[in-house]
Design a protein around this motif. Sequence first.
Motif, mmCIF file in Angstrom:
data_model
loop_
_atom_site.group_PDB
_atom_site.id
_atom_site.type_symbol
_atom_site.label_atom_id
_atom_site.label_comp_id
_atom_site.label_asym_id
_atom_site.label_seq_id
_atom_site.Cartn_x
_atom_site.Cartn_y
_atom_site.Cartn_z
ATOM 1 N N VAL A 169 0.835 -1.194 0.000
ATOM 2 C CA VAL A 169 0.000 0.000 0.000
ATOM 3 C C VAL A 169 0.873 1.248 0.000
ATOM 4 O O VAL A 169 2.015 1.233 0.462
ATOM 5 N N ILE A 214 -8.634 0.318 -3.327
ATOM 6 C CA ILE A 214 -8.007 -0.994 -3.492
ATOM 7 C C ILE A 214 -8.525 -1.620 -4.771
ATOM 8 O O ILE A 214 -9.730 -1.569 -5.068
ATOM 9 N N LYS A 216 -0.572 -0.372 -9.087
ATOM 10 C CA LYS A 216 -0.498 0.719 -8.109
ATOM 11 C C LYS A 216 0.487 1.811 -8.524
ATOM 12 O O LYS A 216 0.305 2.984 -8.199
ATOM 13 N N ALA A 220 -4.095 0.707 -2.241
ATOM 14 C CA ALA A 220 -3.650 -0.662 -1.984
ATOM 15 C C ALA A 220 -3.730 -1.503 -3.246
ATOM 16 O O ALA A 220 -4.668 -1.379 -4.041
ATOM 17 N N SER A 237 1.838 -7.027 -4.302
ATOM 18 C CA SER A 237 1.188 -7.746 -3.200
ATOM 19 C C SER A 237 1.393 -9.250 -3.333
ATOM 20 O O SER A 237 1.777 -9.751 -4.395
ATOM 21 N N LEU A 290 -7.520 -5.060 6.111
ATOM 22 C CA LEU A 290 -6.818 -3.826 5.765
ATOM 23 C C LEU A 290 -7.501 -2.609 6.390
ATOM 24 O O LEU A 290 -6.841 -1.711 6.936
#
Length: 593
Positions: free
Chosen positions: A35, A52, A57, A100, A108, A123
């Motif tokens: 994140v 998310i 990202k 995230a 991730s 989260l």
Amino acid sequence: MRKEFKPYKAPVLYHGMRRMKDVYVKMRDGVELCVDINLPDADGAFPALLSIGQHNKDLLDADYTATMPAQPSWSHFWFGNIECGDTKFITSRGYVHVIAQARGTGKSGEGTAITARWDHYDLIEWMAEQDWCDGNIGMVGLSNFGVHQLFAAAAQPPHLKAIFPQDPGWCYGFFREMNLGGVLNTLFYHLDHMGVDHMSIGAPPELPEEIQPLWEQAMKNPDYQMYKNYYNWLTLKGQKNPFGMAFQTLLYPYDQPELFEPMCREKIDQIKIPVYTGSGQYAIDYHFHWQGAQNWWHELHDIPKKLSLGGPAHQERPFHQLELHNEMMKWYDYWLKGIDTGIMEEPPVRYWVTGENKWRYAENWPVPETEWTPLYLECWERLRWDPIDPDAFDGANIPDTFVQMPPTLTNQIQKLRYMTDPLAEDVTIAGPISATFWASIDDVDTNWFVVLKDLGPGGSERTGREGEQEIPDLPEQYLTKGMLKASMRELDEELSVPYKPWHKLTKEAQRMVVPGEVNEYNVEVMSVCHTFKAGHRICVEISCLDLPDGANCVGKTEYIPYHICRNATVRHDIYRDGTHPSHILLPIIPNDK
């Protein structure tokens, strides 16, 4: 008289931003999500907004978006996946913005966000424990980031107080909202149009025993073979496409209500917090955002909820649009900061009306004041307000006809057109639409496309004089489209209403057409909000084909896909006489509402 509501302008509270990049947060099973944390440049605890999703990202990073001016939808540099919101706007208004990466993507850990449903819960509760968070959490983002909000709400983390899911989908499952009327949508190819490149990914895998016969049948489908890009996905046996569901849909192009309905109902029933959902008429072109937002609105009950239906210009990328961000702040300042912004005093539904370019407001959707009005197809390209009288010499029982060759033989789309006389006064429509017509074909299947258009001013009289016998080419505005695969015409009578036919779309319900047999077709035309100005004409077009607008079956615009159509020449006869009252049903709204 219509009441106007002042737009909200969220005050700027902070001018700087602090950042923590690539922070790893451990989930309950040990998998870590990556994140970014963006905070107002000040001490203290703040409410937080979480974005998310599966998208990269690093393309959503504040440093990256600072170098990329927000691109309008007509820019060649519009990329749909940069959609988590304007971080600088959010932090300057006194919120922490956490971005995230869902599990199984990017930095991730492995897995999928669909199966690890606890990720949203874990989260959000982790965020609530941090010293920079005051315990009040909402969410932000479009599309993939929108549907994740609804998944999160269904998980019921205690500190998630409200959500703002824009452009969500999957309320009724993948197939129905993505492939309107059972006609296969090519959007996922355009999201990853390099899918024809095998790359260095190894030999295609062996398929499970129960899947192999479906794959073999799909490989023989002449309609798939016509689209080499999609056919290549089949040869790769699902190795390369952005969503596994796209490959599965080619193998099994049907709805599976026994699978999706329990899953969808569970999600819907578990959402207990305020929801502000919405989409825009831009999503008419690829269906599921436009359909999804309205479906979620319809299904959510016993919670504070709002619906915003915007216009035909897609949101900028990176997602920035100031008006919608201020509307989001109006929502969250109320639910997360306790500020009386007036948002709950307004009607729960707002919708943008093209033609007059204004917001209108309603107590429900469809609008309670709707006057459902049929307009009937008539010969000589006419669309009339009065039904054809079967007890008079009215109309004609000879059908209108078009013959369509496959796109491997022509770039020409054949169609039938029906239009009203110039309107004496403004006519506003807002809401769902349906088209009912009777037709025969000389093959076992086809795709029906019904398009609604606004034709601009022209000569008001049509006579036998030279130059007045034919209606000249008029300026036209595309409004909305509906479609139906002819073999998927069977309705679920319990779920259908006149303005929204509900087709079963299952393999068991598929009925191939008997060539020459006249069948009734009920086509769901996606809702639209528009004012036809006095002097304009309402126009309906019927065809069976749309085409890519670029070479190699590529679309010039990512979110305007074409559909998989027939690799055959088919004749289509449309009947519109006293015993076949073919018509379009329009949701006309009083102009003072």
